[in-house]
Motif scaffolding. Structure first.
Motif, PDB file in Angstrom:
ATOM      1  N   VAL A  65       0.848  -1.199   0.000  1.00 53.94           N
ATOM      2  CA  VAL A  65       0.000   0.000   0.000  1.00 53.94           C
ATOM      3  C   VAL A  65       0.881   1.247   0.000  1.00 53.94           C
ATOM      4  O   VAL A  65       1.885   1.312   0.725  1.00 53.94           O
ATOM      5  N   LYS A  66       0.498   2.246  -0.801  1.00 58.47           N
ATOM      6  CA  LYS A  66       1.258   3.494  -0.859  1.00 58.47           C
ATOM      7  C   LYS A  66       0.347   4.688  -0.600  1.00 58.47           C
ATOM      8  O   LYS A  66      -0.835   4.679  -0.917  1.00 58.47           O
ATOM      9  N   TRP A  67       0.942   5.715  -0.003  1.00 52.63           N
ATOM     10  CA  TRP A  67       0.257   6.992   0.116  1.00 52.63           C
ATOM     11  C   TRP A  67       0.191   7.644  -1.260  1.00 52.63           C
ATOM     12  O   TRP A  67       0.948   7.282  -2.169  1.00 52.63           O
ATOM     13  N   HIS A  68      -0.685   8.608  -1.427  1.00 59.32           N
ATOM     14  CA  HIS A  68      -0.866   9.250  -2.729  1.00 59.32           C
ATOM     15  C   HIS A  68       0.393   9.952  -3.223  1.00 59.32           C
ATOM     16  O   HIS A  68       0.519  10.213  -4.426  1.00 59.32           O
ATOM     17  N   ASP A  69       1.314  10.278  -2.316  1.00 58.06           N
ATOM     18  CA  ASP A  69       2.575  10.907  -2.744  1.00 58.06           C
ATOM     19  C   ASP A  69       3.657   9.878  -3.048  1.00 58.06           C
ATOM     20  O   ASP A  69       4.807  10.237  -3.306  1.00 58.06           O
ATOM     21  N   GLY A  70       3.310   8.585  -3.016  1.00 61.51           N
ATOM     22  CA  GLY A  70       4.254   7.534  -3.373  1.00 61.51           C
ATOM     23  C   GLY A  70       4.990   6.901  -2.219  1.00 61.51           C
ATOM     24  O   GLY A  70       5.658   5.880  -2.390  1.00 61.51           O
ATOM     25  N   GLU A  71       4.899   7.484  -1.014  1.00 60.71           N
ATOM     26  CA  GLU A  71       5.571   6.915   0.149  1.00 60.71           C
ATOM     27  C   GLU A  71       4.851   5.637   0.601  1.00 60.71           C
ATOM     28  O   GLU A  71       3.623   5.536   0.494  1.00 60.71           O
ATOM     29  N   PRO A  72       5.597   4.659   1.101  1.00 59.78           N
ATOM     30  CA  PRO A  72       4.956   3.410   1.537  1.00 59.78           C
ATOM     31  C   PRO A  72       4.146   3.588   2.815  1.00 59.78           C
ATOM     32  O   PRO A  72       4.563   4.324   3.723  1.00 59.78           O
ATOM     33  N   PHE A  73       3.005   2.951   2.874  1.00 59.46           N
ATOM     34  CA  PHE A  73       2.195   2.875   4.090  1.00 59.46           C
ATOM     35  C   PHE A  73       2.672   1.684   4.921  1.00 59.46           C
ATOM     36  O   PHE A  73       2.899   0.605   4.386  1.00 59.46           O
ATOM     37  N   THR A  74       2.842   1.904   6.237  1.00 60.97           N
ATOM     38  CA  THR A  74       3.283   0.823   7.118  1.00 60.97           C
ATOM     39  C   THR A  74       2.514   0.865   8.436  1.00 60.97           C
ATOM     40  O   THR A  74       1.736   1.786   8.692  1.00 60.97           O
ATOM     41  N   SER A  75       2.788  -0.120   9.269  1.00 61.15           N
ATOM     42  CA  SER A  75       2.164  -0.182  10.591  1.00 61.15           C
ATOM     43  C   SER A  75       2.514   1.033  11.438  1.00 61.15           C
ATOM     44  O   SER A  75       1.757   1.399  12.347  1.00 61.15           O
ATOM     45  N   ALA A  76       3.646   1.686  11.144  1.00 62.70           N
ATOM     46  CA  ALA A  76       4.043   2.880  11.898  1.00 62.70           C
ATOM     47  C   ALA A  76       3.024   4.006  11.733  1.00 62.70           C
ATOM     48  O   ALA A  76       2.816   4.807  12.652  1.00 62.70           O
ATOM     49  N   ASP A  77       2.384   4.077  10.559  1.00 58.39           N
ATOM     50  CA  ASP A  77       1.345   5.083  10.340  1.00 58.39           C
ATOM     51  C   ASP A  77       0.137   4.824  11.239  1.00 58.39           C
ATOM     52  O   ASP A  77      -0.467   5.759  11.766  1.00 58.39           O
ATOM     53  N   VAL A  78      -0.206   3.542  11.412  1.00 59.88           N
ATOM     54  CA  VAL A  78      -1.335   3.186  12.272  1.00 59.88           C
ATOM     55  C   VAL A  78      -1.037   3.556  13.714  1.00 59.88           C
ATOM     56  O   VAL A  78      -1.843   4.207  14.393  1.00 59.88           O
ATOM     57  N   LYS A  79       0.134   3.154  14.181  1.00 59.50           N
ATOM     58  CA  LYS A  79       0.515   3.448  15.573  1.00 59.50           C
ATOM     59  C   LYS A  79       0.564   4.950  15.806  1.00 59.50           C
ATOM     60  O   LYS A  79       0.039   5.450  16.816  1.00 59.50           O
ATOM     61  N   TRP A  80       1.179   5.700  14.883  1.00 59.06           N
ATOM     62  CA  TRP A  80       1.270   7.150  15.060  1.00 59.06           C
ATOM     63  C   TRP A  80      -0.122   7.773  15.108  1.00 59.06           C
ATOM     64  O   TRP A  80      -0.389   8.643  15.952  1.00 59.06           O
ATOM     65  N   THR A  81      -1.014   7.357  14.206  1.00 56.36           N
ATOM     66  CA  THR A  81      -2.367   7.928  14.157  1.00 56.36           C
ATOM     67  C   THR A  81      -3.090   7.750  15.479  1.00 56.36           C
ATOM     68  O   THR A  81      -3.611   8.706  16.068  1.00 56.36           O
ATOM     69  N   TYR A  82      -3.136   6.539  15.983  1.00 56.95           N
ATOM     70  CA  TYR A  82      -3.903   6.263  17.199  1.00 56.95           C
ATOM     71  C   TYR A  82      -3.218   6.813  18.441  1.00 56.95           C
ATOM     72  O   TYR A  82      -3.880   7.353  19.335  1.00 56.95           O
ATOM     73  N   ASP A  83      -1.905   6.702  18.509  1.00 55.18           N
ATOM     74  CA  ASP A  83      -1.179   7.266  19.664  1.00 55.18           C
ATOM     75  C   ASP A  83      -1.385   8.777  19.738  1.00 55.18           C
ATOM     76  O   ASP A  83      -1.583   9.337  20.828  1.00 55.18           O
ATOM     77  N   THR A  84      -1.328   9.441  18.578  1.00 54.34           N
ATOM     78  CA  THR A  84      -1.481  10.899  18.554  1.00 54.34           C
ATOM     79  C   THR A  84      -2.917  11.301  18.851  1.00 54.34           C
ATOM     80  O   THR A  84      -3.160  12.297  19.552  1.00 54.34           O
ATOM     81  N   ALA A  85      -3.871  10.538  18.333  1.00 54.77           N
ATOM     82  CA  ALA A  85      -5.278  10.824  18.618  1.00 54.77           C
ATOM     83  C   ALA A  85      -5.550  10.781  20.117  1.00 54.77           C
ATOM     84  O   ALA A  85      -6.261  11.638  20.667  1.00 54.77           O
ATOM     85  N   ILE A  86      -4.966   9.803  20.784  1.00 51.11           N
ATOM     86  CA  ILE A  86      -5.135   9.679  22.237  1.00 51.11           C
ATOM     87  C   ILE A  86      -4.430  10.822  22.960  1.00 51.11           C
ATOM     88  O   ILE A  86      -5.005  11.474  23.841  1.00 51.11           O
ATOM     89  N   ALA A  87      -3.184  11.089  22.572  1.00 44.26           N
ATOM     90  CA  ALA A  87      -2.381  12.102  23.259  1.00 44.26           C
ATOM     91  C   ALA A  87      -2.947  13.505  23.082  1.00 44.26           C
ATOM     92  O   ALA A  87      -2.951  14.312  24.021  1.00 44.26           O
ATOM     93  N   GLU A  88      -3.444  13.806  21.874  1.00 48.20           N
ATOM     94  CA  GLU A  88      -3.944  15.149  21.580  1.00 48.20           C
ATOM     95  C   GLU A  88      -5.460  15.265  21.749  1.00 48.20           C
ATOM     96  O   GLU A  88      -6.021  16.326  21.486  1.00 48.20           O
ATOM     97  N   LYS A  89      -6.097  14.173  22.165  1.00 47.62           N
ATOM     98  CA  LYS A  89      -7.552  14.158  22.394  1.00 47.62           C
ATOM     99  C   LYS A  89      -8.316  14.605  21.149  1.00 47.62           C
ATOM    100  O   LYS A  89      -9.142  15.516  21.185  1.00 47.62           O
ATOM    101  N   TRP A  90      -8.054  13.929  20.031  1.00 47.66           N
ATOM    102  CA  TRP A  90      -8.798  14.202  18.812  1.00 47.66           C
ATOM    103  C   TRP A  90     -10.271  13.855  19.012  1.00 47.66           C
ATOM    104  O   TRP A  90     -10.655  13.253  20.015  1.00 47.66           O
ATOM    105  N   ALA A  91     -11.092  14.189  18.029  1.00 50.99           N
ATOM    106  CA  ALA A  91     -12.551  14.159  18.175  1.00 50.99           C
ATOM    107  C   ALA A  91     -13.098  12.839  18.712  1.00 50.99           C
ATOM    108  O   ALA A  91     -14.001  12.825  19.544  1.00 50.99           O
ATOM    109  N   LYS A  92     -12.561  11.712  18.255  1.00 51.08           N
ATOM    110  CA  LYS A  92     -13.102  10.416  18.666  1.00 51.08           C
ATOM    111  C   LYS A  92     -12.079   9.600  19.463  1.00 51.08           C
ATOM    112  O   LYS A  92     -12.092   8.368  19.442  1.00 51.08           O
TER     113      LYS A  92
END
Length: 241
Positions: A65-92
């Protein structure tokens, strides 16, 4: 298609934005997503399983899987998304409250360590505010003001092209999409705030797809051979105030 308000931001997780919601469905992906008749379908995850004691939830991600800019998507993107959502108290962020920690044993595996067994986490990950974000474009930036909030980069079947405030949002087919490629080359979201105006645009063929038909027009298509009317069960919410 029709959207009834200007998107304030194309960041799909930071805050709720109904103007961007239908558009972001085509730009971004989640691990799992809601399907028809309230079924939960796989998305970026090709499979998942709970541990025998229910305290770990493991996702196995699609390869290549690749991002639209050509960079590879990895599990690190998942971890960063959820960790940051928790830390910054995103909407959900409350949907992630049962996650104790997230591990990435390899690029295609995400392991969630839970505070207690809870199968409902799968449903929570499939709805609002749970899209996976590009770590390489957001890490060490201010999420609220990041430039990519208005020129989004996702992994979805369509790429962002342009946004004309009060007029339209244009997406084009992602030719490098990792899943089944979209059947149409371009999607234009016309921004039409007034429901009656939007309905007339639908009836005249100015727009092809409109989901918010005014209730007083609900039976207009009953005997019209040019339209097929069918019921769909979907997730929704109502407020008692």
């Amino acid at each position: 298609m029709v959207t009834q308000q200007d998107p304030q931001s194309f960041n799909p997780d930071f805050k709720s934005d109904d103007g961007a919601w239908p558009i972001n469905q085509n730009i971004f992906n989640r691990l799992v997503k809601l399907g028809s008749n309230t079924k939960i379908n796989l998305d970026l995850a090709e499979s998942y399983e709970f541990s025998e004691d229910g305290m770990q939830l493991t996702f196995h991600l699609h390869d290549g899987v690749k991002w639209h800019d050509g960079e590879p998507f990895t599990s690190a993107d998942v971890k960063w998304t959820y960790d940051t959502a928790i830390a910054e108290k995103w909407a959900k962020a409350d949907n992630l409250s049962n996650i104790e920690s997230i591990e990435c044993p390899d690029d295609n595996t995400v392991v969630m360590n839970l505070k207690y067994p809870d199968v409902s986490l799968i449903a929570k990950l499939s709805w609002y505010g749970m899209f996976i974000m590009p770590k390489h474009l957001y890490e060490n930036t201010d999420t609220a003001t990041n430039e990519y909030n208005m020129k989004p980069v996702g992994t979805g079947p369509f790429k962002f092209v342009e946004f004309q405030k009060g007029v339209r949002v244009v997406l084009e087919r992602n030719e490098d999409y990792w899943g089944d490629k979209a059947k149409v080359a371009k999607v234009i979201y016309s921004i039409i705030p007034d429901a009656t105006t939007a309905y007339q645009a639908f009836r005249t063929g100015e727009v092809d797809y409109y989901t918010a038909i005014p209730s007083q027009n609900a039976n207009d298509f009953d005997n019209d051979p040019d339209y097929e009317v069918y019921p769909v069960i979907g997730m929704n919410r109502s407020y008692v105030t």
